[in-house]
Design a protein around this motif. Structure first.
Motif, PDB file in Angstrom:
ATOM      1  N   ASP A  27      44.301  12.894  31.555  1.00  0.00           N
ATOM      2  CA  ASP A  27      43.017  13.025  32.246  1.00  0.00           C
ATOM      3  C   ASP A  27      42.087  13.987  31.511  1.00  0.00           C
ATOM      4  OD1 ASP A  27      43.861  11.338  34.209  1.00  0.00           O
ATOM      5  OD2 ASP A  27      44.000  12.852  35.788  1.00  0.00           O
ATOM      6  N   GLU A  28      40.806  13.745  31.654  1.00  0.00           N
ATOM      7  CA  GLU A  28      39.833  14.658  31.070  1.00  0.00           C
ATOM      8  C   GLU A  28      39.138  15.444  32.174  1.00  0.00           C
ATOM      9  OE1 GLU A  28      37.337  12.242  28.507  1.00  0.00           O
ATOM     10  OE2 GLU A  28      38.566  12.894  26.817  1.00  0.00           O
ATOM     11  N   LYS A  29      38.862  16.703  31.876  1.00  0.00           N
ATOM     12  CA  LYS A  29      38.157  17.564  32.826  1.00  0.00           C
ATOM     13  C   LYS A  29      37.057  18.292  32.078  1.00  0.00           C
ATOM     14  CE  LYS A  29      41.125  17.258  36.419  1.00  0.00           C
ATOM     15  NZ  LYS A  29      40.738  16.796  37.749  1.00  0.00           N
ATOM     16  N   CYS A  30      36.113  18.835  32.856  1.00  0.00           N
ATOM     17  CA  CYS A  30      35.081  19.662  32.251  1.00  0.00           C
ATOM     18  C   CYS A  30      35.392  21.113  32.582  1.00  0.00           C
ATOM     19  CB  CYS A  30      33.715  19.271  32.813  1.00  0.00           C
ATOM     20  SG  CYS A  30      32.396  20.322  32.198  1.00  0.00           S
ATOM     21  N   CYS A  31      35.514  21.939  31.564  1.00  0.00           N
ATOM     22  CA  CYS A  31      35.749  23.365  31.771  1.00  0.00           C
ATOM     23  C   CYS A  31      34.400  24.051  31.909  1.00  0.00           C
ATOM     24  CB  CYS A  31      36.539  23.947  30.601  1.00  0.00           C
ATOM     25  SG  CYS A  31      36.641  25.747  30.652  1.00  0.00           S
ATOM     26  N   ILE A  32      34.168  24.671  33.089  1.00  0.00           N
ATOM     27  CA  ILE A  32      32.844  25.258  33.304  1.00  0.00           C
ATOM     28  C   ILE A  32      32.653  26.567  32.545  1.00  0.00           C
ATOM     29  CG2 ILE A  32      32.394  24.155  35.518  1.00  0.00           C
ATOM     30  CD1 ILE A  32      33.257  26.743  36.909  1.00  0.00           C
ATOM     31  N   HIS A  33      33.720  27.126  32.011  1.00  0.00           N
ATOM     32  CA  HIS A  33      33.570  28.376  31.249  1.00  0.00           C
ATOM     33  C   HIS A  33      33.052  28.125  29.843  1.00  0.00           C
ATOM     34  CE1 HIS A  33      35.521  31.817  33.608  1.00  0.00           C
ATOM     35  NE2 HIS A  33      35.265  30.839  34.462  1.00  0.00           N
ATOM     36  N   CYS A  34      33.635  27.146  29.141  1.00  0.00           N
ATOM     37  CA  CYS A  34      33.168  26.883  27.776  1.00  0.00           C
ATOM     38  C   CYS A  34      32.283  25.649  27.717  1.00  0.00           C
ATOM     39  CB  CYS A  34      34.353  26.762  26.809  1.00  0.00           C
ATOM     40  SG  CYS A  34      35.494  25.430  27.196  1.00  0.00           S
ATOM     41  N   VAL A  40      43.591  17.358  29.803  1.00  0.00           N
ATOM     42  CA  VAL A  40      44.505  18.186  30.602  1.00  0.00           C
ATOM     43  C   VAL A  40      45.775  18.553  29.825  1.00  0.00           C
ATOM     44  CG1 VAL A  40      45.988  18.163  32.657  1.00  0.00           C
ATOM     45  CG2 VAL A  40      43.621  17.382  32.814  1.00  0.00           C
ATOM     46  N   GLY A  41      46.334  17.591  29.102  1.00  0.00           N
ATOM     47  CA  GLY A  41      47.590  17.815  28.384  1.00  0.00           C
ATOM     48  C   GLY A  41      47.503  18.839  27.266  1.00  0.00           C
ATOM     49  N   ASP A  42      46.282  19.233  26.916  1.00  0.00           N
ATOM     50  CA  ASP A  42      46.110  20.244  25.868  1.00  0.00           C
ATOM     51  C   ASP A  42      46.116  21.664  26.432  1.00  0.00           C
ATOM     52  OD1 ASP A  42      45.926  18.334  23.903  1.00  0.00           O
ATOM     53  OD2 ASP A  42      43.740  18.204  24.001  1.00  0.00           O
ATOM     54  N   PHE A  56      45.688  27.838  31.287  1.00  0.00           N
ATOM     55  CA  PHE A  56      44.387  28.110  30.679  1.00  0.00           C
ATOM     56  C   PHE A  56      43.789  26.872  30.025  1.00  0.00           C
ATOM     57  CE2 PHE A  56      43.081  32.586  30.588  1.00  0.00           C
ATOM     58  CZ  PHE A  56      44.173  33.183  31.211  1.00  0.00           C
ATOM     59  N   CYS A  57      42.479  26.951  29.839  1.00  0.00           N
ATOM     60  CA  CYS A  57      41.715  25.992  29.055  1.00  0.00           C
ATOM     61  C   CYS A  57      42.328  25.858  27.653  1.00  0.00           C
ATOM     62  CB  CYS A  57      40.284  26.528  28.964  1.00  0.00           C
ATOM     63  SG  CYS A  57      39.184  25.613  27.891  1.00  0.00           S
ATOM     64  N   VAL A  73      35.028  15.249  35.159  1.00  0.00           N
ATOM     65  CA  VAL A  73      34.060  14.979  34.100  1.00  0.00           C
ATOM     66  C   VAL A  73      32.769  14.406  34.673  1.00  0.00           C
ATOM     67  CG1 VAL A  73      33.652  13.675  31.968  1.00  0.00           C
ATOM     68  CG2 VAL A  73      35.879  14.702  32.406  1.00  0.00           C
ATOM     69  N   ASP A  74      32.890  13.690  35.796  1.00  0.00           N
ATOM     70  CA  ASP A  74      31.722  13.095  36.452  1.00  0.00           C
ATOM     71  C   ASP A  74      30.686  14.164  36.828  1.00  0.00           C
ATOM     72  OD1 ASP A  74      33.151  10.842  36.291  1.00  0.00           O
ATOM     73  OD2 ASP A  74      33.694  10.736  38.400  1.00  0.00           O
ATOM     74  N   TYR A  75      31.184  15.340  37.106  1.00  0.00           N
ATOM     75  CA  TYR A  75      30.306  16.448  37.494  1.00  0.00           C
ATOM     76  C   TYR A  75      29.262  16.697  36.399  1.00  0.00           C
ATOM     77  CZ  TYR A  75      28.998  21.407  37.623  1.00  0.00           C
ATOM     78  OH  TYR A  75      28.321  22.578  37.578  1.00  0.00           O
ATOM     79  N   GLN A  76      29.731  16.617  35.155  1.00  0.00           N
ATOM     80  CA  GLN A  76      28.862  16.854  34.011  1.00  0.00           C
ATOM     81  C   GLN A  76      27.829  15.731  33.868  1.00  0.00           C
ATOM     82  OE1 GLN A  76      30.942  16.908  30.257  1.00  0.00           O
ATOM     83  NE2 GLN A  76      29.915  18.773  29.631  1.00  0.00           N
ATOM     84  N   LYS A  77      28.324  14.492  34.047  1.00  0.00           N
ATOM     85  CA  LYS A  77      27.463  13.326  33.868  1.00  0.00           C
ATOM     86  C   LYS A  77      26.347  13.273  34.903  1.00  0.00           C
ATOM     87  CE  LYS A  77      31.005  10.331  31.905  1.00  0.00           C
ATOM     88  NZ  LYS A  77      32.127   9.547  32.425  1.00  0.00           N
TER      89      LYS A  77
END
Ligand SMILES: [Zn+2]
Length: 79
Positions: A27-34, A40-42, A56-57, A73-77
């Motif tokens: 899954d992909e997420k948006c990190c609001i810090h960077c 996710v797997g990273d 952690f991120c 990720v939709d949050y960003q879009k």
């Protein structure tokens, strides 16, 4: 901070994810810090100054965002 090596990332996530629905490693997420889209797997695990083990991120330690700072990720879009 000290990095912890996780051998089974899905199992670790299942056991330590702080919210209800555990994401997949793909899954992909948006990190609001960077502000980056992360996979996710990273994720990385560090022990912080308070001796807490946190997810952690992937951009840590440059980014201090943790799992609670990841948004869909939709949050960003939608902005
Ligand atoms: Zn980040």
């Amino acid at each position: 901070m000290k990095e912890v090596t996780i051998n089974d990332k899905q199992k670790y996530l299942d056991e330590n994810y702080p919210f209800g629905e555990v994401p997949k490693l793909t899954d992909e997420k948006c990190c609001i810090h960077c502000g980056n889209t992360i996979t996710v797997g990273d994720y990385k695990v560090f022990i912080d100054d308070l001796d807490s083990e946190l997810i952690f991120c992937p951009n840590a330690p440059e980014c201090d965002g943790t799992v609670i700072d990841w948004l869909p990720v939709d949050y960003q879009k939608s902005r």
